[in-house]
Design an enzyme around this catalytic site. Sequence first.
Site, PDB file in Angstrom:
ATOM      1  N   ARG A  10       0.866  -1.179   0.000  1.00 54.97           N
ATOM      2  CA  ARG A  10       0.000   0.000   0.000  1.00 54.97           C
ATOM      3  C   ARG A  10       0.904   1.230   0.000  1.00 54.97           C
ATOM      4  O   ARG A  10       2.032   1.194   0.510  1.00 54.97           O
ATOM      5  CB  ARG A  10      -0.889   0.011   1.238  1.00 54.97           C
ATOM      6  CG  ARG A  10      -1.896   1.166   1.240  1.00 54.97           C
ATOM      7  CD  ARG A  10      -2.629   1.265   2.567  1.00 54.97           C
ATOM      8  NE  ARG A  10      -3.519   2.427   2.577  1.00 54.97           N
ATOM      9  CZ  ARG A  10      -3.915   3.039   3.683  1.00 54.97           C
ATOM     10  NH1 ARG A  10      -3.497   2.621   4.874  1.00 54.97           N
ATOM     11  NH2 ARG A  10      -4.723   4.086   3.614  1.00 54.97           N
ATOM     12  N   HIS A  11       0.402   2.328  -0.546  1.00 51.21           N
ATOM     13  CA  HIS A  11       1.190   3.567  -0.584  1.00 51.21           C
ATOM     14  C   HIS A  11       1.491   4.078   0.820  1.00 51.21           C
ATOM     15  O   HIS A  11       0.844   3.715   1.804  1.00 51.21           O
ATOM     16  CB  HIS A  11       0.441   4.636  -1.389  1.00 51.21           C
ATOM     17  CG  HIS A  11      -0.858   5.062  -0.756  1.00 51.21           C
ATOM     18  ND1 HIS A  11      -0.919   5.961   0.287  1.00 51.21           N
ATOM     19  CD2 HIS A  11      -2.135   4.707  -1.019  1.00 51.21           C
ATOM     20  CE1 HIS A  11      -2.177   6.148   0.639  1.00 51.21           C
ATOM     21  NE2 HIS A  11      -2.940   5.392  -0.132  1.00 51.21           N
ATOM     22  N   GLY A  12       2.472   4.965   0.901  1.00 53.61           N
ATOM     23  CA  GLY A  12       2.839   5.574   2.166  1.00 53.61           C
ATOM     24  C   GLY A  12       1.817   6.600   2.636  1.00 53.61           C
ATOM     25  O   GLY A  12       0.858   6.942   1.937  1.00 53.61           O
ATOM     26  N   ASP A  15      -1.232  13.320   4.186  1.00 54.78           N
ATOM     27  CA  ASP A  15      -1.904  14.145   5.198  1.00 54.78           C
ATOM     28  C   ASP A  15      -3.379  13.792   5.305  1.00 54.78           C
ATOM     29  O   ASP A  15      -3.982  13.917   6.380  1.00 54.78           O
ATOM     30  CB  ASP A  15      -1.742  15.634   4.863  1.00 54.78           C
ATOM     31  CG  ASP A  15      -0.353  16.156   5.205  1.00 54.78           C
ATOM     32  OD1 ASP A  15       0.329  15.544   6.059  1.00 54.78           O
ATOM     33  OD2 ASP A  15       0.060  17.184   4.631  1.00 54.78           O
ATOM     34  N   PHE A  16      -3.980  13.352   4.200  1.00 52.90           N
ATOM     35  CA  PHE A  16      -5.385  12.948   4.230  1.00 52.90           C
ATOM     36  C   PHE A  16      -5.568  11.731   5.137  1.00 52.90           C
ATOM     37  O   PHE A  16      -6.564  11.629   5.852  1.00 52.90           O
ATOM     38  CB  PHE A  16      -5.875  12.642   2.819  1.00 52.90           C
ATOM     39  CG  PHE A  16      -6.055  13.853   1.955  1.00 52.90           C
ATOM     40  CD1 PHE A  16      -7.302  14.442   1.801  1.00 52.90           C
ATOM     41  CD2 PHE A  16      -4.982  14.417   1.277  1.00 52.90           C
ATOM     42  CE1 PHE A  16      -7.477  15.556   1.007  1.00 52.90           C
ATOM     43  CE2 PHE A  16      -5.147  15.533   0.485  1.00 52.90           C
ATOM     44  CZ  PHE A  16      -6.400  16.105   0.346  1.00 52.90           C
ATOM     45  N   ASN A  17      -4.621  10.790   5.101  1.00 51.47           N
ATOM     46  CA  ASN A  17      -4.681   9.641   6.002  1.00 51.47           C
ATOM     47  C   ASN A  17      -4.678  10.092   7.456  1.00 51.47           C
ATOM     48  O   ASN A  17      -5.462   9.601   8.274  1.00 51.47           O
ATOM     49  CB  ASN A  17      -3.490   8.708   5.782  1.00 51.47           C
ATOM     50  CG  ASN A  17      -3.481   8.022   4.440  1.00 51.47           C
ATOM     51  OD1 ASN A  17      -2.426   7.847   3.841  1.00 51.47           O
ATOM     52  ND2 ASN A  17      -4.642   7.601   3.939  1.00 51.47           N
ATOM     53  N   GLU A  84      -7.516   3.351  -6.419  1.00 50.69           N
ATOM     54  CA  GLU A  84      -8.386   3.150  -5.263  1.00 50.69           C
ATOM     55  C   GLU A  84      -9.850   3.157  -5.698  1.00 50.69           C
ATOM     56  O   GLU A  84     -10.204   3.699  -6.748  1.00 50.69           O
ATOM     57  CB  GLU A  84      -8.126   4.259  -4.224  1.00 50.69           C
ATOM     58  CG  GLU A  84      -8.962   4.178  -2.957  1.00 50.69           C
ATOM     59  CD  GLU A  84      -8.787   2.882  -2.167  1.00 50.69           C
ATOM     60  OE1 GLU A  84      -9.084   1.809  -2.737  1.00 50.69           O
ATOM     61  OE2 GLU A  84      -8.406   2.956  -0.976  1.00 50.69           O
TER      62      GLU A  84
END
Length: 206
Positions: A10-12, A15-17, A84
């Site tokens: 999965r991507h790193g 800021d949204f995460n 996604e």
Amino acid sequence: MSVKKIYLIRHGQTDFNVRGIVQGSGVDSSLNETGRRQAARFHAAYAHLPFDKVYTSVLRRTHESVQGFLDRGLPHEAHPGLNEISWGVREGLRITPEEDAEYQGVLDQWAAGQTHARLLGGESPDEVAARQRPFIELLKSRPEEETVLVCMHGRAMRVLLCQLLNYPLQHMDSFEHRNLCLYRLHYSGSMFTVSSFLDVAHLQGE
């Protein structure tokens, strides 16, 4: 054929995460400082492997997560099938199961086997699975690519793992994920198996 080795990540972090904001396929965010550090640690741990190809979605957060490998000139293909899931009109908003009854209702429908359900303007898991199938067939059709790195997104990764391992989509939440986690898979020419689930050893100390 020899066994194909697939490193699925999965991507790193973005800021949204951190803020709990849904990204989906319509929000093309970049990694934050933590995400870039995660990508660097993954590269340091796996740069020695002889990857024949790097596959990503078309979204920048996956490209940035494997930039260290791309900078070395490894062959790279971006596929929209790896994007996604689309959360439709809710993309870019902060929605959580605790705060949003509609969102939680769709998740409950999926767990009950109603994987055709979707949020307004978004995709269902069934639709995500359908657009992933051409990529799966591509992956299976290239025996010369013995070791590949695939970078994608959390919900879409769950759907992909269900398809590769023949799980019903309603069980996709069985596949946990976190930013820059790793699943190792083998493809024998007839079936996929998992040799490592949710490996985050490369992130120790972050």
